[in-house]
Design a protein around this motif. Structure first.
Motif, PDB file in Angstrom:
ATOM      1  N   GLY A  82       0.793  -1.230   0.000  1.00  0.00           N
ATOM      2  CA  GLY A  82       0.000   0.000   0.000  1.00  0.00           C
ATOM      3  C   GLY A  82       0.819   1.270   0.000  1.00  0.00           C
ATOM      4  O   GLY A  82       0.275   2.370   0.022  1.00  0.00           O
ATOM      5  N   THR A  87       2.322   2.001  -8.138  1.00  0.00           N
ATOM      6  CA  THR A  87       2.108   3.325  -8.730  1.00  0.00           C
ATOM      7  C   THR A  87       3.413   3.871  -9.302  1.00  0.00           C
ATOM      8  O   THR A  87       3.462   4.329 -10.450  1.00  0.00           O
ATOM      9  CB  THR A  87       1.551   4.294  -7.661  1.00  0.00           C
ATOM     10  OG1 THR A  87       0.386   3.708  -7.090  1.00  0.00           O
ATOM     11  CG2 THR A  87       1.201   5.641  -8.261  1.00  0.00           C
ATOM     12  N   ARG A 121      -6.070   6.494 -13.192  1.00  0.00           N
ATOM     13  CA  ARG A 121      -5.757   7.607 -12.307  1.00  0.00           C
ATOM     14  C   ARG A 121      -4.459   8.280 -12.729  1.00  0.00           C
ATOM     15  O   ARG A 121      -4.272   9.466 -12.495  1.00  0.00           O
ATOM     16  CB  ARG A 121      -5.615   7.123 -10.861  1.00  0.00           C
ATOM     17  CG  ARG A 121      -6.881   6.494 -10.319  1.00  0.00           C
ATOM     18  CD  ARG A 121      -6.666   5.938  -8.941  1.00  0.00           C
ATOM     19  NE  ARG A 121      -6.636   6.975  -7.920  1.00  0.00           N
ATOM     20  CZ  ARG A 121      -6.658   6.725  -6.617  1.00  0.00           C
ATOM     21  NH1 ARG A 121      -6.714   5.475  -6.195  1.00  0.00           N
ATOM     22  NH2 ARG A 121      -6.622   7.689  -5.751  1.00  0.00           N
ATOM     23  N   LEU A 122      -3.566   7.488 -13.309  1.00  0.00           N
ATOM     24  CA  LEU A 122      -2.236   8.020 -13.640  1.00  0.00           C
ATOM     25  C   LEU A 122      -2.221   8.782 -14.962  1.00  0.00           C
ATOM     26  O   LEU A 122      -1.290   9.537 -15.228  1.00  0.00           O
ATOM     27  CB  LEU A 122      -1.209   6.892 -13.686  1.00  0.00           C
ATOM     28  CG  LEU A 122      -1.020   6.128 -12.374  1.00  0.00           C
ATOM     29  CD1 LEU A 122       0.016   5.037 -12.533  1.00  0.00           C
ATOM     30  CD2 LEU A 122      -0.627   7.076 -11.244  1.00  0.00           C
ATOM     31  N   ARG A 249      -0.648  11.743  -4.379  1.00  0.00           N
ATOM     32  CA  ARG A 249      -1.805  12.614  -4.638  1.00  0.00           C
ATOM     33  C   ARG A 249      -2.842  11.833  -5.422  1.00  0.00           C
ATOM     34  O   ARG A 249      -2.671  10.658  -5.693  1.00  0.00           O
ATOM     35  CB  ARG A 249      -1.366  13.812  -5.475  1.00  0.00           C
ATOM     36  CG  ARG A 249      -0.365  14.702  -4.794  1.00  0.00           C
ATOM     37  CD  ARG A 249      -0.995  16.031  -4.408  1.00  0.00           C
ATOM     38  NE  ARG A 249       0.036  16.981  -3.999  1.00  0.00           N
ATOM     39  CZ  ARG A 249       0.602  17.854  -4.804  1.00  0.00           C
ATOM     40  NH1 ARG A 249       0.228  17.908  -6.075  1.00  0.00           N
ATOM     41  NH2 ARG A 249       1.519  18.676  -4.370  1.00  0.00           N
ATOM     42  N   GLY A 252      -1.505  10.134  -8.706  1.00  0.00           N
ATOM     43  CA  GLY A 252      -0.260   9.394  -8.569  1.00  0.00           C
ATOM     44  C   GLY A 252       0.749  10.129  -7.708  1.00  0.00           C
ATOM     45  O   GLY A 252       0.410  11.063  -6.989  1.00  0.00           O
TER      46      GLY A 252
HETATM   47  P1  TYD Z   1      -0.100   1.071  -4.766  1.00  0.00           P
HETATM   48  O1  TYD Z   1       0.851   1.571  -5.790  1.00  0.00           O
HETATM   49  O2  TYD Z   1      -1.111   0.093  -5.198  1.00  0.00           O
HETATM   50  O3  TYD Z   1       0.755   0.433  -3.543  1.00  0.00           O
HETATM   51  P2  TYD Z   1       1.645  -0.923  -3.470  1.00  0.00           P
HETATM   52  O4  TYD Z   1       1.859  -1.415  -4.857  1.00  0.00           O
HETATM   53  O5  TYD Z   1       2.915  -0.505  -2.786  1.00  0.00           O
HETATM   54  O6  TYD Z   1       0.896  -1.888  -2.635  1.00  0.00           O
HETATM   55  O7  TYD Z   1      -0.801   2.346  -4.131  1.00  0.00           O
HETATM   56  C1  TYD Z   1      -1.129   2.445  -2.785  1.00  0.00           C
HETATM   57  C2  TYD Z   1      -2.093   3.530  -2.432  1.00  0.00           C
HETATM   58  O8  TYD Z   1      -1.914   4.719  -3.165  1.00  0.00           O
HETATM   59  C3  TYD Z   1      -3.499   3.104  -2.625  1.00  0.00           C
HETATM   60  O9  TYD Z   1      -4.090   3.016  -1.339  1.00  0.00           O
HETATM   61  C4  TYD Z   1      -4.169   4.179  -3.384  1.00  0.00           C
HETATM   62  C5  TYD Z   1      -3.185   5.316  -3.383  1.00  0.00           C
HETATM   63  N1  TYD Z   1      -3.171   6.075  -4.632  1.00  0.00           N
HETATM   64  C6  TYD Z   1      -3.423   7.436  -4.624  1.00  0.00           C
HETATM   65  O10 TYD Z   1      -3.657   8.040  -3.576  1.00  0.00           O
HETATM   66  N2  TYD Z   1      -3.400   8.126  -5.804  1.00  0.00           N
HETATM   67  C7  TYD Z   1      -3.147   7.514  -6.989  1.00  0.00           C
HETATM   68  O11 TYD Z   1      -3.123   8.184  -8.038  1.00  0.00           O
HETATM   69  C8  TYD Z   1      -2.901   6.108  -6.999  1.00  0.00           C
HETATM   70  C9  TYD Z   1      -2.628   5.390  -8.288  1.00  0.00           C
HETATM   71  C10 TYD Z   1      -2.908   5.430  -5.807  1.00  0.00           C
END
Ligand code: TYD
Ligand code: MG
Length: 441
Positions: A82, A87, A121-122, A249, A252
């Motif tokens: 998380g 991302t 989102r990205l 944000r 991303g």
């Molecule tokens: P993520 O990249 O899925 O984490 P990991 O791969 O390390 O497990 O992203 C984690 C968090 O980021 C998720 O709770 C949602 C948040 N997030 C944003 O706030 N903004 C964004 O644009 C994106 C893509 C994710």
């Protein structure tokens, strides 16, 4: 032969494997003819083409990597679930594709639809990245052979299905990585392996890979906060001290190009608050160190460190007690670096000590209406020790209107704006600290 369950090197359990000892070589001489072995080559004659780095389009990430990705290298991106690994990797891949390179995103972790939702989102560029969902190791290897991308993300290395191995086991992760490594080197594919690491960094899997890969990046931060940092724990192609700072944000991760402004922009003089002039790699970084001291009946009292090393806190507390007469044996002590960043250098000691002393006395440390700024390592005898880059630390503080900085006496040229102080005792005796600061004018 005895059973050994724990690796004496990294402390991981059940990662050791028994390997037969190699057959003894014939002794020296022994009639062996000379000139049959491979011929060593002087290093000067070794071919070492300097290949162009592959930019990720994310300046903070490129800096941590040492100037972008080295083609054909293997990068492990670790971090707690998380935190934003997918991302970051997705954004980098979209940029690499945008620059005209072939890329591949392999997701064993999330379904294709989930990856698509993140890409939405990205932005548009992320949506054009080709992806392969929930594959086996074999199919990933086959895809690398047929697609030959310049860069490929494996999200995550723990979720690739490997024949005859339990998913996510050390054996499976090691086998997947070795196979990917072999194929990637042969085809000159840059691989980014994502690995989950628990907050303590204790999960055996990814740690066991660290020696196999060229570069280990750690992505960290507090999940509830928006700031994220990327640092290299190992880097065959660059320094390991650089830190990239990001903010999560809506669209991303956004690079924080002037982190000092973010971290101390709002700092006001208050009891327990001090500005630390830290160095993160080649970059000076100002952060606010906060301390809270509260009397307690609990034995032993609590000591909580967030963003600084617990052991450094213990040392600073012992030195404060022994050499500065600040007794904290009946008080809980909390120390926190505001903004959720972690500072990993001995130069933080003096700021920790000053923040605790200020919290203990209830008096704000103030210089010209701003919080006190300082840096320096504290030795066991209470002396303030030299740390590198005094001039850059002071320069960064001055950029933010902190005109005078308390720090270690410098061995060479005096640094304008630096008020040298030799011991923690001298730093804490109010009139003397003021005097030091006056003399720095
Ligand atoms: P993520 O990249 O899925 O984490 P990991 O791969 O390390 O497990 O992203 C984690 C968090 O980021 C998720 O709770 C949602 C948040 N997030 C944003 O706030 N903004 C964004 O644009 C994106 C893509 C994710
Ligand atoms: Mg993920």
């Amino acid at each position: 032969m005895t059973w050994t369950g724990q690796c004496s090197g990294c402390g991981a359990w059940n990662t050791l494997e028994e390997v037969g000892a190699p057959a003894k070589r014939a002794g020296r001489g022994g009639g062996a003819k000379r000139g049959v072995g491979p011929k060593p080559v002087p290093l000067r004659d070794v071919k070492a083409e300097r290949s162009e780095r592959l930019g990720t389009g994310i300046a903070e990430l490129d800096r941590v990597l040492g100037g972008g990705l080295v083609p054909g290298s293997l990068v492990l991106l670790g971090g707690a679930p998380g935190i934003g690994k997918s991302t970051l990797a997705g954004m980098a891949l979209a940029n690499i594709a945008g620059a005209g390179n072939d890329v591949l995103y392999v997701s064993g972790e999330e379904s294709a639809a989930q990856v698509r939702r993140r890409a939405e989102r990205l932005g548009e560029a992320a949506l054009s990245v080709p992806m392969l969902a929930e594959p086996s190791l074999e199919s990933v290897l086959a895809a690398l052979e047929s697609e030959r991308p310049a860069a490929c993300v494996i999200d995550s290395v723990q979720t690739l299905a490997v024949p005859d191995a339990a998913p996510g086991s050390v054996g499976a992760i090691r086998e997947a990585t070795s196979a990917l490594l072999e194929t990637a080197k042969r085809l000159d594919v840059t691989l980014i392996l994502i690995g989950h690491v628990t907050k303590e960094g204790s999960l055996a899997g990814p740690r066991a890979l660290e020696h196999l890969v060229d570069c280990v990046l750690h992505f960290e931060g507090e999940r509830e906060r928006t700031f994220r940092t990327v640092r290299a724990l190992k880097n065959r192609f660059g320094a390991t001290s650089e830190v990239g700072v990001f903010e999560m944000r809506q669209g991303g991760l956004v690079e924080v190009l002037d982190p000092s402004a973010r971290f101390v922009g709002e700092a006001r003089p208050a009891p327990g608050s001090v500005v630390l002039c830290a160095m993160e790699g080649t970059r000076p970084l100002l952060v606010e160190v906060q301390a809270l001291v509260a009397s307690t009946e609990i034995v032993p009292p609590r000591r909580t460190a967030t963003g600084v090393d617990r052991n450094r806190l213990a040392l600073v507390l012992a030195v404060l007690t022994r050499h500065a007469g600040v007794s904290l044996s009946a008080a809980d002590v909390f120390v926190n670096v505001a903004g959720g960043v972690r500072i990993d250098e001995p130069g933080a000691d003096l700021a920790i000590a000053m923040a605790i002393a200020s919290a203990h006395s209830g008096q704000a440390l103030e210089v010209d209406g701003k919080p006190l700024a300082c840096f320096g390592e504290i030795g066991l005898t209470g002396e303030i020790r030299y740390v590198a880059h005094a001039d850059r630390r002071v320069g960064e503080a001055q950029k933010f209107g902190l005109s005078k900085v308390l720090g270690p006496p410098s061995a060479d040229e005096p640094v304008p704006g630096l008020a040298p102080v030799g011991s923690i005792k001298a730093a804490l005796s109010g009139s003397r600290a003021a005097e030091h600061l006056r003399r720095a004018a």
